[in-house]
Design an enzyme around this catalytic site. Structure first.
Site, PDB file in Angstrom:
ATOM      1  N   LYS A  58       0.841  -1.206   0.000  1.00 24.11           N
ATOM      2  CA  LYS A  58       0.000   0.000   0.000  1.00 24.11           C
ATOM      3  C   LYS A  58       0.879   1.261   0.000  1.00 24.11           C
ATOM      4  O   LYS A  58       0.620   2.200  -0.741  1.00 24.11           O
ATOM      5  CB  LYS A  58      -0.913   0.030   1.242  1.00 24.11           C
ATOM      6  N   ARG A 134     -10.383   0.192   8.782  1.00 19.13           N
ATOM      7  CA  ARG A 134      -9.845  -1.118   9.134  1.00 19.13           C
ATOM      8  C   ARG A 134     -10.902  -1.992   9.798  1.00 19.13           C
ATOM      9  O   ARG A 134     -10.640  -3.148  10.091  1.00 19.13           O
ATOM     10  CB  ARG A 134      -8.687  -0.937  10.112  1.00 19.13           C
ATOM     11  N   ARG A 173      11.962  -4.957   5.929  1.00 21.34           N
ATOM     12  CA  ARG A 173      11.542  -3.612   5.510  1.00 21.34           C
ATOM     13  C   ARG A 173      12.266  -2.523   6.296  1.00 21.34           C
ATOM     14  O   ARG A 173      12.439  -2.608   7.507  1.00 21.34           O
ATOM     15  CB  ARG A 173      10.033  -3.503   5.725  1.00 21.34           C
ATOM     16  N   ARG A 206      10.660  -0.535  11.683  1.00 25.96           N
ATOM     17  CA  ARG A 206       9.519  -0.298  12.574  1.00 25.96           C
ATOM     18  C   ARG A 206       9.514  -1.316  13.705  1.00 25.96           C
ATOM     19  O   ARG A 206       9.808  -2.488  13.486  1.00 25.96           O
ATOM     20  CB  ARG A 206       8.213  -0.425  11.783  1.00 25.96           C
ATOM     21  N   ARG A 217      -0.642  -9.106  13.716  1.00 25.23           N
ATOM     22  CA  ARG A 217      -1.203  -8.113  12.786  1.00 25.23           C
ATOM     23  C   ARG A 217      -1.989  -8.796  11.676  1.00 25.23           C
ATOM     24  O   ARG A 217      -3.035  -8.311  11.247  1.00 25.23           O
ATOM     25  CB  ARG A 217      -0.081  -7.255  12.181  1.00 25.23           C
TER      26      ARG A 217
HETATM   27  N1  LIG Z   1      -7.678   2.562  10.944  1.00 25.65           N
HETATM   28  C1  LIG Z   1      -7.020   2.048  11.995  1.00 25.65           C
HETATM   29  N2  LIG Z   1      -7.732   1.557  13.051  1.00 25.65           N
HETATM   30  C2  LIG Z   1      -7.108   1.053  14.111  1.00 25.65           C
HETATM   31  N3  LIG Z   1      -5.772   0.947  14.232  1.00 25.65           N
HETATM   32  C3  LIG Z   1      -4.995   1.410  13.223  1.00 25.65           C
HETATM   33  C4  LIG Z   1      -5.592   1.993  12.055  1.00 25.65           C
HETATM   34  N4  LIG Z   1      -4.585   2.357  11.208  1.00 25.65           N
HETATM   35  C5  LIG Z   1      -3.429   2.025  11.815  1.00 25.65           C
HETATM   36  N5  LIG Z   1      -3.667   1.453  13.020  1.00 25.65           N
HETATM   37  C6  LIG Z   1      -2.643   0.944  13.971  1.00 25.65           C
HETATM   38  O1  LIG Z   1      -1.341   1.258  13.465  1.00 25.65           O
HETATM   39  C7  LIG Z   1      -0.586   0.054  13.175  1.00 25.65           C
HETATM   40  C8  LIG Z   1       0.295   0.274  11.947  1.00 25.65           C
HETATM   41  O2  LIG Z   1      -0.493   0.651  10.848  1.00 25.65           O
HETATM   42  P1  LIG Z   1       0.095   0.564   9.352  1.00 25.65           P
HETATM   43  O3  LIG Z   1       1.356   1.317   9.243  1.00 25.65           O
HETATM   44  O4  LIG Z   1      -1.036   0.921   8.428  1.00 25.65           O
HETATM   45  O5  LIG Z   1       0.444  -0.968   9.308  1.00 25.65           O
HETATM   46  P2  LIG Z   1       0.390  -2.165   8.343  1.00 25.65           P
HETATM   47  O6  LIG Z   1       1.755  -2.209   7.768  1.00 25.65           O
HETATM   48  O7  LIG Z   1       0.126  -3.280   9.323  1.00 25.65           O
HETATM   49  O8  LIG Z   1      -0.703  -2.013   7.335  1.00 25.65           O
HETATM   50  C9  LIG Z   1      -1.658  -1.027  13.033  1.00 25.65           C
HETATM   51  O9  LIG Z   1      -1.145  -2.311  13.286  1.00 25.65           O
HETATM   52  C10 LIG Z   1      -2.690  -0.564  14.076  1.00 25.65           C
HETATM   53  O10 LIG Z   1      -2.282  -0.896  15.377  1.00 25.65           O
END
Ligand SMILES: Nc1ncnc2c1ncn2[C@@H]1O[C@H](COP(=O)(O)OP(=O)(O)O)[C@@H](O)[C@H]1O
Length: 280
Positions: A58, A134, A173, A206, A217
């Site tokens: 993404k 989400r 990553r 990260r 996750r």
């Molecule tokens: N819309 C959301 N609702 C709830 N938690 C979120 C949301 N967006 C991000 N998070 C939190 O931030 C973390 C990292 O998000 P992101 O960078 O988008 O990770 P990923 O690489 O898992 O897609 C998620 O694992 C979650 O804990």
């Protein structure tokens, strides 16, 4: 009686004229000959979400869409990590949840997005949401945010990939926090070890990009975000893309979705014209 019929016919003619003008305007926009766009559809904006499990790509594709359509890219994970690095109370709470692979509360996330959509001038042309919604509750709240502005989402694109391929993508990553640019130790290494190619600033790994947190996750993704796919399948805007391909191919698949949409608007305009007996 007759004057009433005459009035009705006049009214209908007016409606048809308006429709004809609107169709012509839409056709001109699609072909980029209305003078408002240098390349067809490029600065028309878009309202869409991009979904997919962690590591699906993404963060690689969304900036390209942002550049193509000149819209804002709202990546909720980046927004939360910014709070973490600023050491705010929200950042402190969010870090705990993120490191456990859980989800931050719907209320916090909805308010974050609402605030951006209302105040971020980059969003005036549209947006690409990455990491939001989400949960189905977030998807519903997004719809109610858009409806008072008479706006709807145009695309919900899902980057599809088997979990098995994500472990190596995620554990290797590297991120440049300020820009969100991502690298991979093996698949896409930076020119200089642990340094961003553009700024030379240090790259980080990260804290949630490890095999254990990834497992959690992924299960959160399947349990909570899986149903969001069904939500958009029902509204008819969902499209899936094979995200195991290399980034250039994934981009081509995305462009295919945008172009398909353009041809379907054109076909709909054509249908409307022929239904009204106006087909040239
Ligand atoms: N819309 C959301 N609702 C709830 N938690 C979120 C949301 N967006 C991000 N998070 C939190 O931030 C973390 C990292 O998000 P992101 O960078 O988008 O990770 P990923 O690489 O898992 O897609 C998620 O694992 C979650 O804990």
């Amino acid at each position: 009686m007759a004057p009433i019929i005459d009035q009705l016919v006049d009214k209908l003619k007016g409606t048809v004229d308006k429709l004809e003008a609107r169709v012509a305007e839409l056709e001109a926009r699609l072909e980029g000959r209305d003078g408002t766009s240098s390349s067809p559809a490029s600065d028309d904006g878009v309202r869409m979400i991009i979904m997919g499990p962690p590591g699906a790509g993404k963060g690689t594709q969304a900036p390209r869409i942002k550049d193509k359509y000149r819209v804002c890219h709202l990546a909720t994970g980046d927004m939360l990590r910014e709070q973490v690095s600023k050491k705010t109370e929200l950042g402190r709470q969010a870090k705990k949840i993120m490191d456990q692979g859980g989800l931050v509360s719907d209320e916090i996330m909805v308010n974050m997005i609402k605030h951006e959509l209302e105040n971020n001038t980059e969003c005036k042309n549209g947006f690409i949401l990455d990491g939001f919604p989400r949960t189905v509750a977030q998807a519903e709240r997004l719809d109610s945010m858009l409806s008072p502005r008479s706006q709807t989402l145009q695309h919900a694109v899902e980057l599809q990939i088997d979990d098995g391929l994500l472990v190596s993508r995620i554990t290797g990553r590297l991120i440049h926090p300020a820009s969100g640019r991502s690298y991979h130790k093996i698949f896409n290494p930076p020119k200089e070890e642990m340094k961003d190619d553009v700024t030379g600033e240090p790259l980080i790994q990260r804290s949630d990009d490890n095999a254990d947190t990834l497992k959690k996750r992924l299960s959160t993704y399947h349990d909570q975000t899986g149903p969001v796919v069904g939500y958009y399948q029902r509204t008819g805007i969902w499209r899936g893309i094979d995200a195991s391909q290399e980034p250039g191919q994934v981009w081509k698949s995305l462009l295919g979705i945008f172009n398909d949409d353009k041809s379907s608007v054109s076909a709909q305009a054509g249908n409307l014209m022929s239904k009204l007996g106006l087909q040239k």
